[in-house]
Design an enzyme around this catalytic site. Structure first.
Site: not given
Ligand code: PEP
Length: 252
Positions: A10-11, A95, A97, A167, A173, A213, A234-235
């Site tokens: 959920w970041k 991650h 980020e 990832e 994202g 994504s 994520g999203g």
């Molecule tokens: C993530 O935050 O690990 C991620 C994969 O984000 P998203 O699904 O939004 O690309």
């Protein structure tokens, strides 16, 4: 057969109210996805209330990061034992980020992985290449380095509590999802690397999620590739409908 494992990151999103509602909706919806392991990873302040909202459900709770020490003068940090005491089953480490936004190195991440495992948490350990690294044909070298250093010193027994998340940073994202061929090739490379770093049984058993994504409309294709065992989302994990559609896509 490896279980499918879908985790929502959920970041730094949700309010207290929306986090509790989302957790309750996920908890209510997972019965429709037998055999799929599901986790949600809310922001730190919502861990305790989300833990309450998940009570009685099989949905796992995770933190998004932790320190490698269990206490000390580390303003703004959270210890692995604190996550455990707050009801967490797991923690996301590495991650992109945090690697690229907060400067976390492979060596620091290795300390975090070890500390989290000692605290009794499972670890979702994220790895992945930048776009320039992919375009420079360095994807495998980067993954190799992240795994060699990030998992250094772990035993095969400890690896039973480690999940990997591939990832590609350019896919997080951005709406640019890896093609099935790109995802499968990277996952097969990672599994082969785990075999050489640990052993064949560890490589065969380890769950490797894809992240980047993942949405309801591409999940089924990705989730049923031979070496893809789940997704870190994520999203699309911020809405119960889209997250549960991804979870259901994991049913065999
Ligand atoms: C993530 O935050 O690990 C991620 C994969 O984000 P998203 O699904 O939004 O690309």
């Amino acid at each position: 057969m490896r279980p499918k494992f879908i985790a929502g990151n959920w970041k730094m999103y949700t309010s207290l109210g929306s986090a509790k509602d989302l957790a309750a909706a996920v908890a209510a919806g997972v019965a429709a996805a037998p055999g799929v392991t599901v986790a949600v990873c809310p922001p730190f302040p919502w861990l305790n209330p989300v833990h309450g909202a998940l009570a009685g459900s099989p949905v796992l709770l995770g933190g998004q990061n932790c320190h490698y020490e269990n206490e000390g003068a580390f303003t703004g940090e959270v210890a692995p034992v604190m996550l455990k005491e707050a009801g967490c089953d797991l923690v996301i480490l590495g991650h992109s980020e945090r690697r690229h936004g907060m400067g976390e190195t492979n060596d620091v991440l290795n300390k975090k992985v070890k500390a989290a495992l000692v605290a009794g948490l499972k670890v979702i350990f994220c790895i992945g290449e930048l776009l320039a690294e992919r375009e420079g044909n360095a994807t495998e070298a980067i993954l190799d380095k992240q795994l060699t250093a990030g998992l250094a010193g772990l035993t095969a027994a400890q690896m039973a509590n480690v999940v990997l998340a591939y990832e590609p940073v350019w896919a997080i994202g951005t709406g640019k999802v890896a093609t099935p061929d790109q995802a499968q090739a990277a996952h097969a490379f990672i599994r082969g690397k785990i075999k050489s770093q640990f052993d064949a049984a560890t490589a065969d058993a380890i769950v490797i999620q894809y992240g980047g994504s993942v949405k309801a409309d591409n999940a089924a294709t990705l989730l049923h590739l031979p070496d893809v065992d789940g997704a870190l989302v994520g999203g699309a994990s911020l809405k119960a409908d889209s997250f549960l559609a991804i979870v259901k896509a994991g049913v065999r």
